[in-house]
Design a protein around this motif. Structure first.
Motif, PDB file in Angstrom:
ATOM      1  N   ALA A  31       0.834  -1.209   0.000  1.00  0.00           N
ATOM      2  CA  ALA A  31       0.000   0.000   0.000  1.00  0.00           C
ATOM      3  C   ALA A  31       0.866   1.255   0.000  1.00  0.00           C
ATOM      4  O   ALA A  31       0.605   2.209  -0.733  1.00  0.00           O
ATOM      5  CB  ALA A  31      -0.935  -0.008   1.213  1.00  0.00           C
ATOM      6  N   ARG A  32       1.910   1.239   0.824  1.00  0.00           N
ATOM      7  CA  ARG A  32       2.807   2.397   0.889  1.00  0.00           C
ATOM      8  C   ARG A  32       3.524   2.613  -0.439  1.00  0.00           C
ATOM      9  O   ARG A  32       3.685   3.739  -0.910  1.00  0.00           O
ATOM     10  CB  ARG A  32       3.824   2.189   2.015  1.00  0.00           C
ATOM     11  CG  ARG A  32       4.702   3.405   2.276  1.00  0.00           C
ATOM     12  CD  ARG A  32       5.558   3.194   3.503  1.00  0.00           C
ATOM     13  NE  ARG A  32       6.549   2.149   3.298  1.00  0.00           N
ATOM     14  CZ  ARG A  32       7.246   1.580   4.268  1.00  0.00           C
ATOM     15  NH1 ARG A  32       7.053   1.940   5.523  1.00  0.00           N
ATOM     16  NH2 ARG A  32       8.131   0.640   4.009  1.00  0.00           N
ATOM     17  N   TYR A  33       3.955   1.497  -1.071  1.00  0.00           N
ATOM     18  CA  TYR A  33       4.661   1.574  -2.347  1.00  0.00           C
ATOM     19  C   TYR A  33       3.738   2.133  -3.441  1.00  0.00           C
ATOM     20  O   TYR A  33       4.140   3.011  -4.216  1.00  0.00           O
ATOM     21  CB  TYR A  33       5.148   0.183  -2.725  1.00  0.00           C
ATOM     22  CG  TYR A  33       5.917   0.130  -4.027  1.00  0.00           C
ATOM     23  CD1 TYR A  33       7.236   0.559  -4.105  1.00  0.00           C
ATOM     24  CD2 TYR A  33       5.310  -0.350  -5.176  1.00  0.00           C
ATOM     25  CE1 TYR A  33       7.941   0.523  -5.295  1.00  0.00           C
ATOM     26  CE2 TYR A  33       6.003  -0.397  -6.380  1.00  0.00           C
ATOM     27  CZ  TYR A  33       7.317   0.033  -6.431  1.00  0.00           C
ATOM     28  OH  TYR A  33       7.994  -0.012  -7.607  1.00  0.00           O
ATOM     29  N   VAL A  34       2.487   1.629  -3.496  1.00  0.00           N
ATOM     30  CA  VAL A  34       1.533   2.100  -4.513  1.00  0.00           C
ATOM     31  C   VAL A  34       1.228   3.578  -4.305  1.00  0.00           C
ATOM     32  O   VAL A  34       1.147   4.357  -5.261  1.00  0.00           O
ATOM     33  CB  VAL A  34       0.242   1.254  -4.464  1.00  0.00           C
ATOM     34  CG1 VAL A  34      -0.842   1.881  -5.332  1.00  0.00           C
ATOM     35  CG2 VAL A  34       0.527  -0.171  -4.928  1.00  0.00           C
ATOM     36  N   LEU A  35       1.056   3.979  -3.029  1.00  0.00           N
ATOM     37  CA  LEU A  35       0.777   5.387  -2.728  1.00  0.00           C
ATOM     38  C   LEU A  35       1.951   6.272  -3.145  1.00  0.00           C
ATOM     39  O   LEU A  35       1.761   7.345  -3.717  1.00  0.00           O
ATOM     40  CB  LEU A  35       0.488   5.544  -1.229  1.00  0.00           C
ATOM     41  CG  LEU A  35       0.144   6.962  -0.751  1.00  0.00           C
ATOM     42  CD1 LEU A  35      -1.107   7.485  -1.457  1.00  0.00           C
ATOM     43  CD2 LEU A  35      -0.049   6.981   0.760  1.00  0.00           C
ATOM     44  N   GLN A  36       3.177   5.805  -2.878  1.00  0.00           N
ATOM     45  CA  GLN A  36       4.360   6.576  -3.260  1.00  0.00           C
ATOM     46  C   GLN A  36       4.467   6.708  -4.773  1.00  0.00           C
ATOM     47  O   GLN A  36       4.809   7.773  -5.298  1.00  0.00           O
ATOM     48  CB  GLN A  36       5.623   5.903  -2.699  1.00  0.00           C
ATOM     49  CG  GLN A  36       6.904   6.683  -2.951  1.00  0.00           C
ATOM     50  CD  GLN A  36       6.885   8.056  -2.291  1.00  0.00           C
ATOM     51  OE1 GLN A  36       6.495   8.194  -1.139  1.00  0.00           O
ATOM     52  NE2 GLN A  36       7.286   9.078  -3.038  1.00  0.00           N
ATOM     53  N   GLU A  37       4.152   5.618  -5.483  1.00  0.00           N
ATOM     54  CA  GLU A  37       4.176   5.661  -6.945  1.00  0.00           C
ATOM     55  C   GLU A  37       3.146   6.665  -7.475  1.00  0.00           C
ATOM     56  O   GLU A  37       3.408   7.400  -8.423  1.00  0.00           O
ATOM     57  CB  GLU A  37       3.877   4.268  -7.519  1.00  0.00           C
ATOM     58  CG  GLU A  37       5.054   3.321  -7.456  1.00  0.00           C
ATOM     59  CD  GLU A  37       6.152   3.723  -8.439  1.00  0.00           C
ATOM     60  OE1 GLU A  37       5.876   3.881  -9.637  1.00  0.00           O
ATOM     61  OE2 GLU A  37       7.290   3.892  -7.979  1.00  0.00           O
ATOM     62  N   ARG A  39       2.008   9.289  -5.875  1.00  0.00           N
ATOM     63  CA  ARG A  39       2.513  10.640  -5.577  1.00  0.00           C
ATOM     64  C   ARG A  39       3.598  11.054  -6.561  1.00  0.00           C
ATOM     65  O   ARG A  39       3.627  12.190  -7.024  1.00  0.00           O
ATOM     66  CB  ARG A  39       3.055  10.680  -4.149  1.00  0.00           C
ATOM     67  CG  ARG A  39       1.958  10.665  -3.080  1.00  0.00           C
ATOM     68  CD  ARG A  39       2.569  10.581  -1.709  1.00  0.00           C
ATOM     69  NE  ARG A  39       1.542  10.616  -0.673  1.00  0.00           N
ATOM     70  CZ  ARG A  39       1.742  10.258   0.588  1.00  0.00           C
ATOM     71  NH1 ARG A  39       2.946   9.845   0.972  1.00  0.00           N
ATOM     72  NH2 ARG A  39       0.767  10.317   1.467  1.00  0.00           N
ATOM     73  N   ASP A  40       4.507  10.109  -6.881  1.00  0.00           N
ATOM     74  CA  ASP A  40       5.569  10.416  -7.846  1.00  0.00           C
ATOM     75  C   ASP A  40       4.972  10.747  -9.210  1.00  0.00           C
ATOM     76  O   ASP A  40       5.417  11.679  -9.888  1.00  0.00           O
ATOM     77  CB  ASP A  40       6.531   9.231  -7.968  1.00  0.00           C
ATOM     78  CG  ASP A  40       7.378   9.038  -6.713  1.00  0.00           C
ATOM     79  OD1 ASP A  40       7.429   9.976  -5.889  1.00  0.00           O
ATOM     80  OD2 ASP A  40       7.969   7.951  -6.548  1.00  0.00           O
ATOM     81  N   VAL A  46       2.494  17.258 -12.643  1.00  0.00           N
ATOM     82  CA  VAL A  46       2.527  18.692 -12.305  1.00  0.00           C
ATOM     83  C   VAL A  46       3.722  19.354 -12.974  1.00  0.00           C
ATOM     84  O   VAL A  46       3.615  20.450 -13.541  1.00  0.00           O
ATOM     85  CB  VAL A  46       2.578  18.883 -10.770  1.00  0.00           C
ATOM     86  CG1 VAL A  46       2.894  20.328 -10.411  1.00  0.00           C
ATOM     87  CG2 VAL A  46       1.247  18.469 -10.140  1.00  0.00           C
ATOM     88  N   ALA A  47       4.884  18.672 -12.929  1.00  0.00           N
ATOM     89  CA  ALA A  47       6.088  19.216 -13.565  1.00  0.00           C
ATOM     90  C   ALA A  47       5.890  19.343 -15.069  1.00  0.00           C
ATOM     91  O   ALA A  47       6.295  20.340 -15.680  1.00  0.00           O
ATOM     92  CB  ALA A  47       7.297  18.324 -13.261  1.00  0.00           C
ATOM     93  N   LEU A  48       5.245  18.337 -15.680  1.00  0.00           N
ATOM     94  CA  LEU A  48       4.984  18.382 -17.120  1.00  0.00           C
ATOM     95  C   LEU A  48       4.034  19.521 -17.463  1.00  0.00           C
ATOM     96  O   LEU A  48       4.223  20.233 -18.452  1.00  0.00           O
ATOM     97  CB  LEU A  48       4.398  17.045 -17.575  1.00  0.00           C
ATOM     98  CG  LEU A  48       4.192  16.866 -19.072  1.00  0.00           C
ATOM     99  CD1 LEU A  48       5.504  17.012 -19.822  1.00  0.00           C
ATOM    100  CD2 LEU A  48       3.556  15.512 -19.368  1.00  0.00           C
ATOM    101  N   SER A  49       3.020  19.712 -16.618  1.00  0.00           N
ATOM    102  CA  SER A  49       2.069  20.812 -16.827  1.00  0.00           C
ATOM    103  C   SER A  49       2.767  22.161 -16.703  1.00  0.00           C
ATOM    104  O   SER A  49       2.537  23.079 -17.504  1.00  0.00           O
ATOM    105  CB  SER A  49       0.934  20.714 -15.811  1.00  0.00           C
ATOM    106  OG  SER A  49       0.061  21.810 -15.922  1.00  0.00           O
TER     107      SER A  49
END
Length: 199
Positions: A31-37, A39-40, A46-49
């Motif tokens: 769950a933590r790994y999926v959430l981090q992915e 967020r990344d 956001v950076a692309l936008s």
């Protein structure tokens, strides 16, 4: 971090028990790994936008000027060769600015993972002047010492310098700016000097 056969992600947690014995525990962090992915991925979007917005702003002004000058020549029917040459020169300068922006984007797309190496400031400035095109004639430089170098990624450093000079030229009241680079202990100071418009 390991992937289990059922698709879950587990982290290894070693713990010393004494006497040379260790206990190795698997912690389910799916769950933590999926959430981090997620967020990344959100940060990447956001950076692309932000990049898309910055590119649009960077291209909009010069494109409007090019379009305006050409429409003026067509609609008003300017026949004085000196005036025609002046309008075409302004349009050409801004077309080259657009070309430089697109060239920077192409370089970003082709740039591999940054490689840190000693970068000659003189060489970086020379390439930056090539990126600036005809506008480089409005730029003077000075280096102290002449063989000044900085650690970094050569392609990235060159693009950053070229973009900073271009923005300084856009903001300058006069048509010229001066790039000054000096070594100071364990770092390099680069200053771009020009007369800035008062707002």
């Amino acid at each position: 971090r390991v992937s289990l056969e059922d698709g879950r992600i587990a982290a290894l947690g070693p713990q010393a028990l004494g006497g040379g014995w260790f206990r190795l525990t698997l912690h389910d962090v799916t769950a933590r790994y999926v959430l981090q992915e997620a967020r990344d991925q959100q940060r990447r979007m956001v950076a692309l936008s932000d990049l898309a917005g910055a590119v649009a702003r960077e291209l909009n002004d010069p494109m409007s000027i090019v379009q305006g000058r050409l429409e003026l020549l067509l609609e008003v029917g300017v026949t004085d060769p000196d005036k025609v040459h002046k309008h075409l020169q302004v349009a050409l300068d801004h077309a080259r600015r657009i070309s430089g922006t697109l060239q920077n984007l192409r370089m970003v797309g082709r740039t591999p993972i940054p490689a840190l190496e000693p970068v000659s400031i003189a060489d970086a400035l020379e390439v930056a002047m090539q990126l600036l095109g005809p506008r480089s004639r409005y730029v003077t430089t000075s280096l102290e010492p002449p063989d000044l170098a900085a650690g970094g990624d050569r392609a990235m450093f060159t693009r950053v310098i070229a973009n900073l000079i271009r923005r300084s030229l856009d903001a300058s009241v006069g048509r010229e700016v001066h790039v000054e680079a000096k070594g100071a202990r364990d770092h390099v100071i680069v200053r771009i000097i020009g007369e800035v418009r008062r707002r």
